[in-house]
Design an enzyme around this catalytic site. Structure first.
Site, short mmCIF file in Angstrom:
data_model
loop_
_atom_site.label_atom_id
_atom_site.label_comp_id
_atom_site.label_asym_id
_atom_site.label_seq_id
_atom_site.Cartn_x
_atom_site.Cartn_y
_atom_site.Cartn_z
N LYS B 176 -20.12 5.11 4.17
CA LYS B 176 -19.76 3.88 5.33
C LYS B 176 -19.16 4.37 6.80
O LYS B 176 -18.25 5.01 6.58
CB LYS B 176 -18.86 2.87 4.64
N GLY B 233 -7.76 4.81 6.62
CA GLY B 233 -7.23 4.02 7.64
C GLY B 233 -6.61 3.21 7.97
O GLY B 233 -5.23 2.95 7.82
N SER B 234 -6.81 1.37 8.07
CA SER B 234 -5.55 0.77 8.48
C SER B 234 -4.85 0.59 6.70
O SER B 234 -5.54 0.13 5.83
CB SER B 234 -6.69 -0.44 9.09
N GLY B 238 -7.67 -1.37 3.82
CA GLY B 238 -7.06 -0.23 2.51
C GLY B 238 -6.88 -1.35 1.76
O GLY B 238 -7.19 -0.77 0.84
N GLU B 255 -5.95 6.50 2.37
CA GLU B 255 -4.54 7.25 3.30
C GLU B 255 -5.32 6.35 4.14
O GLU B 255 -5.14 5.96 5.09
CB GLU B 255 -5.36 8.77 4.20
N CYS B 292 -2.85 10.99 11.43
CA CYS B 292 -1.93 10.14 10.77
C CYS B 292 -0.44 10.80 10.39
O CYS B 292 0.45 10.18 9.69
CB CYS B 292 -3.22 10.95 9.29
N GLU B 384 4.25 1.15 12.72
CA GLU B 384 3.39 1.78 12.71
C GLU B 384 2.74 2.00 14.54
O GLU B 384 2.30 1.16 14.40
CB GLU B 384 2.44 2.54 11.48
#
Lengths: 524, 524
Positions: B176, B233-234, B238, B255, B292, B384
């Site tokens: 995707k 991703g976010s 996630g 992640e 990241c 974050e």
């Protein structure tokens, strides 16, 4: 009221409820009374386990290895008590099962875990001299171990495979006893605590709670202080724990239900049908069928050899003595699950009746369905009837065997029996790749019961047999890795690295992946 | 309207919605229009992927290795198009970032994955000659890969680390695209499909969908036909995917967010404060802070050297050019998250204002808090702020540094800077073991940005940095194992074993654990 083991002390539980185990051979309650812990007990155990985990940071792996070896010796010294208590609580035969089978397996496993801890190769130390990065699997934190009812020693919460793996990886264990054998678990915990003191492990490294409300169990496995959980038992309870752990990002390793399909191809039955009838009956009724790897679904191809095999097996099930089950709960589940299969259309070959009064048991039972029936209702036809029972499936064709297998949920094991000289090979080649995807361990010409403690064992498999198909609950080194986290060191000054990652090989025989080559040498 | 890649064909999507990417350097929409797929597209991709996975059962690992190498060559041949498109969609500089940094990293990673697939050692083949059991990690089934916005090449859904690992382990990939760079992903998919045809991979081995409603994404990762998912991703998206996958027992490797704490001890600042101010500023503002592993939390000890360091860094942030962010979404999140920190009491040192109009950007921002503030509100203070910003924490004492670290959630990395001649060593010894438990990769005297593709890399860490602390998203061989299942063969006839488990070493240099010793020899 018995005491719980928390922070190195046998203390009164804060819980107010209690329970007693039952002797399945008499259906009578055993005298000892055990507390149902409340959250306060769990909280105290979690705090003590956290402190123990922290104390372990500076202790060498030899200390846990010493503990595991001392503990194994102490178990042997107390073997008679353990066998007596486990027999009372589970009705498993004292000999050969408990004394000569499960006990040596248990101490053997603890000693193998000790050797693995001492050697360190299990932790896959990896050194990349080009980038200056080094990594190793290290303890993940306190482990909750919740063992099953069917192996009071070898899978016991404070004596079995998960316990040995968690400790050998360097983690404290909070054991929750299986409610059907709290006394056996208590005796083990006494020896474990004594061994921990002898070896110099921190207090709180081995702890025991007997039971707790479900909600507290779910809270426990999800707690921030927990590293991970090892659970073996019913699918229903296991999935509730999994949901709680998953929601907080806590690893949980489950070993749940499995029907362990066996395909018996016509050539094998023609060649050695009688021997296979014996072998299957033995495997299925051994331990009154109460194994995770019990063969619960036998897939056969329609035909005369199959008819003869079914007759032989039916007769053997009829004639075999009816073993005692582990508890009233196991008996009623077995009865209910067989009822579900019969209601769904399975034909009764033998059994499916209560056996004797006065002990936990149920007649040896065989049911039969067609491949069409299975494919029409695959979910209900995979109902696991844990105990001395099995479901025979008669397929029309090899294609239908494949269709059946494609509908299987994940299982621990799958077996294929075939003619020794190749007459079944075309069918094998069609079936095996499909079965391979559905099971953790694929066998040829061998029953799945009997799970060797081998480096190559996979006592695991796709969901819902377990929670993740990459992990095994039995076998060293792989079972240890479950209870560890990957820790990478980047540009860390040499003297600050853990010993196992420093240039000198810490034991002279620890395997390390140095610049992509496995080596037991120093880094040069 | 662009087409999706399903079952080896570029076809019209069945979805009715569409989207366009934006050029972050101009805030204008790019001309290409991409479909939002519906469940029908997902269904078609899942079916094709299942067929591809089945076709793979009988193909040798060399075929995927060939594919990966051909693909890497094709990427290099089309480098100019890829760099141009990625620059338009992400505003990342063409050179050195895209052309000279990320592109070679991407092709290098694909070639390393090819070598790993060819050699097979990644799959930990294990042979126990005593019990006749052999095991190996084999493909788990179709993998969904959902890549992040910040590395259009090296973490791209159909070009990056998860893609390379999934394919090298033998699995089909359903990619995707990240919605911020669909065009870059499309160009990669064109080359991937051409390479797949050249190498003779089954149709459906590489597939591309651009976007789908969230509910369909959750259904996709939980589908029975899926083996596992790799998502970067976010945290919000996630964790929603994780909940869906977990509920159906499907592995998902995530992640997510990470603030990547850095501890700078006084001796290091005294010794080389100015150099460290440069190093930190460079690491934090590189790529406009969109890594990241961007250092988002700097822990310092109260004192004069710290004051000087803070001044130097503040000045550098003030003077440094303001980079372009990846999207309007990144800009508004950054602004919101900095607002959250300021509302919680963080003091502004520099920045926190919109920068220029006409492009996605926000001023370089530094905030500051005390250790007391952190310990009082650890959750909000770990917000974050993804982008060109960082939070400095001034602790009263080494003990407060430890208390701070004990409140940290799981992170990908943690760094400690200390004096080169040992004056910080007492503090290091107190702090490092605590930080070690909270991070996947511990660094000394080095910034966390820059994630080497090393066998010892851990680009992972405790929850919620990832979903499981035992797995790394970067590094070969370990990243491949995520996309495999453990398969044990018990008493399986020799000729029926996979080549890698037969007695003869399949390549002459495949590492196998034979009777607990690593060896590249044949079984004797």
């Amino acid at each position: 009221m018995q005491r719980v083991l928390i922070n190195g002390e046998w203390r009164e539980s804060n819980g107010s409820d209690s329970f007693q185990a039952e002797n399945p051979a008499t259906c009578e309650l055993l005298p000892d009374v055990y507390p149902v812990s409340n959250w306060e007990d769990c909280e105290a155990a979690l705090d003590a386990a956290s402190r123990a985990a922290e104390a372990m940071w500076s202790l060498p792996a030899d200390v846990v290895a010493d503990f595991l070896e001392i503990y194994a010796d102490r178990i042997e010294a107390r073997a008679d008590d353990l066998v007596e208590m486990a027999h009372l609580e589970t009705a498993l035969p004292k000999s050969p099962r408990l004394a000569d089978g499960e006990l040596p397996r248990t101490t053997g496993q603890l000693r193998q875990a000790a050797a693995a801890a001492r050697n360190g190769s299990w932790s896959l130390p990896t050194i990349d001299t080009t980038t200056g990065i080094r990594s190793v699997y290290r303890p993940i934190g306190p482990i909750c171990v919740m063992g099953p009812n069917n192996f009071p020693f070898a899978f016991g919460s404070i004596s079995g495979g998960d316990f040995a793996a968690a400790i050998a990886a360097g983690n404290p264990v909070i054991a929750k006893a299986n409610s059907s054998h709290p006394g056996t678990t208590r005796l083990f915990a006494e020896e474990a605590q004594a061994a921990a003191e002898q070896a110099g492990l921190p207090a709180g490294m081995v702890q025991l709670i007997y039971r707790m409300p479900h909600a507290d169990g779910e809270r426990l496995v999800a707690d921030a202080r927990v590293g991970a959980t090892g659970y073996t038992g019913s699918q229903h309870a296991g999935l509730a724990l999994k949901a709680a752990a998953d929601a907080n990002g806590k690893p949980i390793y489950l070993e749940l239900s499995s029907v362990n399909p066996i395909v018996m191809l016509p050539g094998s039955l023609e060649e050695r049908g009688e021997a296979l009838a014996d072998e299957f009956t033995g495997s299925c009724l051994m331990g009154t069928g109460q194994f995770c790897t019990n063969p619960g679904l036998v897939i056969l191809l329609k035909g005369e050899t199959t008819d003869r095999f079914v007759e032989m097996v039916t007769q053997r099930f009829q004639e075999a003595p009816v073993g005692t089950l582990l508890s009233r709960g196991v008996q009623s589940s077995l009865q209910d699950n067989l009822g579900t299969l019969v209601d769904a259309g399975a034909q009764l070959l033998v059994g499916n009746t209560p056996a004797e009064e006065g002990r936990c048991c149920f007649s040896n039972t065989l049911l039969q369905i067609t491949g069409d029936q299975f494919v029409a209702s695959p979910e209900v036809m995979q109902t696991e009837a844990f105990g001395n029972a099995s479901l025979l499936l008669i397929a029309d064709s090899v294609q239908q065997v494949c269709d059946t297998i494609d509908q299987l949920e994940g299982n621990l094991t799958g077996c294929i029996y075939s003619h020794s000289e190749g007459s079944d090979d075309a069918a094998y080649d069609q079936i095996a790749p499909r079965l391979r995807q559905r099971v953790g361990r694929l066998l040829n010409d061998k029953m799945p019961t009997g799970v060797a403690v081998s480096s190559a064992m996979n006592h695991g498999g796709p969901y819902p047999a377990t929670g993740h198909p990459g992990f095994t609950a039995v076998g060293i080194p792989a079972s240890l890795v479950r209870f560890s986290m990957l820790q990478s060191y980047d540009n860390v000054r040499a003297h600050r690295l853990p010993t196992i990652l420093q240039d000198a090989n810490p034991t002279g025989k620890t395997w390390r992946l140095i610049d992509e080559q496995w080596s037991a040498d120093d880094v040069v």
